[in-house]
Design an enzyme around this catalytic site. Structure first.
Site, PDB file in Angstrom:
ATOM      1  N   ARG A 102       0.837  -1.199   0.000  1.00  0.00           N
ATOM      2  CA  ARG A 102       0.000   0.000   0.000  1.00  0.00           C
ATOM      3  C   ARG A 102       0.872   1.250   0.000  1.00  0.00           C
ATOM      4  O   ARG A 102       0.554   2.235  -0.687  1.00  0.00           O
ATOM      5  CB  ARG A 102      -0.934   0.004   1.213  1.00  0.00           C
ATOM      6  CG  ARG A 102      -2.033  -1.029   1.158  1.00  0.00           C
ATOM      7  CD  ARG A 102      -3.013  -0.863   2.307  1.00  0.00           C
ATOM      8  NE  ARG A 102      -3.809   0.348   2.172  1.00  0.00           N
ATOM      9  CZ  ARG A 102      -4.614   0.825   3.123  1.00  0.00           C
ATOM     10  NH1 ARG A 102      -4.708   0.207   4.279  1.00  0.00           N
ATOM     11  NH2 ARG A 102      -5.315   1.924   2.916  1.00  0.00           N
ATOM     12  N   CYS A 159      -1.320   6.105   8.886  1.00  0.00           N
ATOM     13  CA  CYS A 159      -1.681   4.795   8.316  1.00  0.00           C
ATOM     14  C   CYS A 159      -2.732   5.044   7.248  1.00  0.00           C
ATOM     15  O   CYS A 159      -2.582   5.949   6.445  1.00  0.00           O
ATOM     16  CB  CYS A 159      -2.172   3.841   9.404  1.00  0.00           C
ATOM     17  SG  CYS A 159      -3.636   4.424  10.308  1.00  0.00           S
TER      18      CYS A 159
END
Length: 207
Positions: A102, A159
């Site tokens: 990611r 995050c």
């Protein structure tokens, strides 16, 4: 929290079945507002490995607690503008705790835009744990974070949406770096403004 029988006078231990990645958010919410909170290292996996008992059902009924409303600490939360300035000036590292794929923008299952905040470093939350026991690699963490430029309590964790970032905050604290800050909007918040830059690829070293 009061309905669960918890109050400001009780020590609270938080636990999940996801190696602490979710429970760490509750740990941060409690500890940052002055409560006595701890996280069960290794989560339910470690508990089971020790052969300790488990029970089913909703848990015990407790009298309603006295849980006071406390403002979120302004010195422990940053917004996108503060992240941008921090990276530009270089006053502290910004650590993205999402998985490598990611971070690099190779796979994005949640947000509409893939990649990471330019200038941030990848410190995947799962790499902060022993792969067998799921417990924090406390002695190793200080060296790893040090290699990413962490020197004090000024680091910022990010995050996808501000949940697993708190796992990074706990890891930093265990490593002796004090109370770091959370970019609560994280990647979802960053890309909500199409004018903010997006980076892809492994621009920064993974510990």
């Amino acid at each position: 929290m009061a309905a669960l029988g918890l109050d400001d006078r009780r020590d609270i231990v938080v636990v999940d079945d996801a190696k602490g990645s979710l429970a760490a958010r509750l740990w941060w919410m409690l500890s940052s507002t002055g409560r006595s909170a701890a996280l069960l290292d290794g989560g339910l996996g470690a508990w089971r490995a020790e052969g300790l008992p488990l029970e089913r059902g909703p848990g015990p009924d407790r009298p309603k607690g006295s849980f006071q409303v406390v403002s979120w600490p302004a010195d422990r939360i940053v917004d996108a503008d503060a992240v941008e300035v921090t990276i530009r000036v270089g006053t502290a590292p910004v650590l993205d705790v999402r998985v490598e794929e990611r971070f690099r923008g190779e796979h994005e299952p949640i947000d509409p835009v893939a990649g990471h905040i330019p200038g941030s470093s990848n410190a995947p939350w799962a790499t902060q744990l022993d792969p067998v026991t799921g417990r924090f690699l406390a002695p190793e963490l200080r060296r790893r974070f040090g290699e990413l430029g962490v020197t004090g309590d000024a680091a910022i964790c990010s995050c996808g949406s501000g949940v697993t970032a708190c796992h990074g905050l706990l890891a930093l604290k265990l490593a002796g770096f004090g109370d770091a800050r959370v970019y609560e909007g994280s990647w979802s918040g960053w890309i909500s403004d199409p004018d903010r830059p997006v980076a892809t690829g492994a621009e920064e070293r993974v510990p």
